[in-house]
Design an enzyme around this catalytic site. Sequence first.
Site, PDB file in Angstrom:
ATOM      1  N   LYS A 120       5.244  29.722  76.071  1.00  0.00           N
ATOM      2  CA  LYS A 120       4.791  29.192  74.608  1.00  0.00           C
ATOM      3  C   LYS A 120       4.162  30.466  73.904  1.00  0.00           C
ATOM      4  CE  LYS A 120       0.592  27.874  77.324  1.00  0.00           C
ATOM      5  NZ  LYS A 120      -0.109  26.692  77.736  1.00  0.00           N
ATOM      6  N   ARG A 169      -7.341  16.289  78.235  1.00  0.00           N
ATOM      7  CA  ARG A 169      -6.461  16.716  77.401  1.00  0.00           C
ATOM      8  C   ARG A 169      -5.366  15.902  77.103  1.00  0.00           C
ATOM      9  NH1 ARG A 169      -4.545  22.991  77.200  1.00  0.00           N
ATOM     10  NH2 ARG A 169      -3.001  22.489  78.925  1.00  0.00           N
ATOM     11  N   HIS A 222      -3.178  19.718  85.459  1.00  0.00           N
ATOM     12  CA  HIS A 222      -3.430  20.889  84.884  1.00  0.00           C
ATOM     13  C   HIS A 222      -4.949  21.335  85.177  1.00  0.00           C
ATOM     14  CE1 HIS A 222      -3.112  24.727  82.582  1.00  0.00           C
ATOM     15  NE2 HIS A 222      -3.992  24.354  81.510  1.00  0.00           N
ATOM     16  N   ARG A 238       3.257  27.413  87.574  1.00  0.00           N
ATOM     17  CA  ARG A 238       3.434  27.819  86.168  1.00  0.00           C
ATOM     18  C   ARG A 238       2.748  28.877  85.476  1.00  0.00           C
ATOM     19  NH1 ARG A 238       1.576  22.191  86.164  1.00  0.00           N
ATOM     20  NH2 ARG A 238      -0.134  22.963  84.854  1.00  0.00           N
ATOM     21  N   TYR A 283     -14.200  47.284  52.687  1.00  0.00           N
ATOM     22  CA  TYR A 283     -15.033  46.229  51.871  1.00  0.00           C
ATOM     23  C   TYR A 283     -16.396  46.139  52.524  1.00  0.00           C
ATOM     24  CZ  TYR A 283     -10.101  44.773  50.242  1.00  0.00           C
ATOM     25  OH  TYR A 283      -8.965  44.804  49.900  1.00  0.00           O
ATOM     26  N   CYS A 332      -8.988  45.383  57.202  1.00  0.00           N
ATOM     27  CA  CYS A 332      -8.567  44.745  56.056  1.00  0.00           C
ATOM     28  C   CYS A 332      -7.205  44.218  56.426  1.00  0.00           C
ATOM     29  CB  CYS A 332      -8.084  45.916  55.065  1.00  0.00           C
ATOM     30  SG  CYS A 332      -9.352  47.194  54.429  1.00  0.00           S
ATOM     31  N   ASP A 378      -4.162  44.737  55.725  1.00  0.00           N
ATOM     32  CA  ASP A 378      -3.126  45.439  56.258  1.00  0.00           C
ATOM     33  C   ASP A 378      -3.146  47.017  56.638  1.00  0.00           C
ATOM     34  OD1 ASP A 378      -1.461  43.261  54.644  1.00  0.00           O
ATOM     35  OD2 ASP A 378      -2.477  44.252  53.060  1.00  0.00           O
TER      36      ASP A 378
END
Length: 383
Positions: free
Chosen positions: A47, A145, A174, A230, A274, A321, A323
Site C-alpha cells: 500500500k 478500525r 490486525h 503480512r 522564510y 521551502c 522546492d
Amino acid sequence: MNPEAVIFADEEVVRPTHVEVDLDCLAGNLAAIRAHVGPARVMAILKANAYGHGLVPVAQLMVRQGADYLGVAFLEEGILLRRAGIRIPILVLGGIAGEQIPLFLRHDLTLTAPSVEKLRLIDEAAAALGMQARVHLKVDTGMERIGIHYYNAHLLLEASLTCHHVQVEGIYSHFANADAADLAHARLQLQRFHEVLEFYPKRGLPMPMRHMANSAGILQLPESHLDLVRPGILLYGVYPAADCIRSVPVQAALTWKSRVAYFKVVQPGHPVSYGSTWQSDRPVRVITIPVGYGDGYFRALSNKAEVIVRGVRHPVVGRVCMDQMMVNLDQGTAYNGDEVILLGAGPGGGISADELASWAGTIPYEVLTNINTRVPRLYRGEA
Ligand SMILES: *Cc1c(COP(=O)(O)O)cnc(C)c1O
C-alpha cells in the site's frame, strides 16, 4: 504510477533529486522474512506506493521472488497492479464502498468482508455477475478500525455459510500494539482471534487461511505467524519501532538523494529562508538543495535535520521551502553538483528513516510514504 517518473525515469534527464531503490536488498529482506516465518506464507504489503518505493516495480519484484500474496489498501491500488500484468492473488485490506464491488470481481481482487452487511452486498454483486467472490473475513480483536468485533464474529462466520457466491479463502485480524515492549495487549488480541477460529473445528468445517502478523508481529510474536504473515515496513528494511526485537535481519532499500544546486557565503546578520529563523554569528558556507516539503521532505525538519555531503553530516538551516532548502557547511567544502544524501545508506554512516522520523516528530512509516510522486524512483540491482 507517477507519469513524470515514467517519462523521466532515464538517468540522463532525471532531476537531481531522486529516490534509488535497491531491488536486491528488497529481495534479501523478503527471503529473510520467509526464512523466519516458514512454513507460514508471505503476503507482501504494497500500500501507499509500496511505502514510497514504487507500487508496480516492487510488486513485479515480489512476484519474481515468489511472494505468495500481495496486499494493498484500496481498490485503485489493486487495479493498477492488475493493469501492470500482476497475476498473483491480491487482497485489498481496506473497507469497500458498495458500488465498487463489481470492480473488485472484474479485476479478480480478493475482498475484505468486515461486516455481515458488506458480506451480503458482495454475495449479491457476485450472484448478479454469475461469479464467485474471493473473500477474507475481517475480525476486530482490539484495533477498533474495521472488522466485526470478536464478540460478534460468529454472526459473520455464520452468514458466510449461506453466501453461495462467496468463497471464504481467509480470515484475519490486525494488531494495535505488536510493536510495543509490553506484548500483553497483542497476546490478548491473538487469544481472542483463536477463540473466534474455534467456530470452524466445532462445525467440522475446513479452516480458512488465518493471518494476523504485521511486521511487529513477525518480529516479536512467533506464535502469531499462523498460515500467512503480512509484512509491510520490514520488507523495506525498516523496523516498525526502534526498540522492536530485531529477530529478522533486514536492510533499508531506499536512498533519497539530491545534488548541490547553489553555493554561497552567508554573512552574520543575514538570516536564511522564510521567517528568518536562523542566522550565523560568523561568515559560513551555505548550500541550496533542490528539494523541499513539496517533495515530502517535512517542513518540520527545518533547523532540525542533517544531510550528508562528501561523507560529512551538515545541518539543515532555516525553514525548508516547498522546492528548496539550505544546508550549513560551516567551513566545509562542496561544489555545485555534489551528491547530497537526505535519507538512506551512504558514506558517513547514512541517515536512517528512524533518525529523520525523530527529527520530524513522526514515525519512519510516514517518512517513507510521504516522499511523493514528484520525486522520480530509480531501480538498482536485478534480483
Ligand atoms: C499496513 C498493514 C500491514 C503492514 O504493517 P507493517 O507494520 O508495515 O508491517 C499489515 N496488515 C494490515 C491490515 C495493514 O493495514
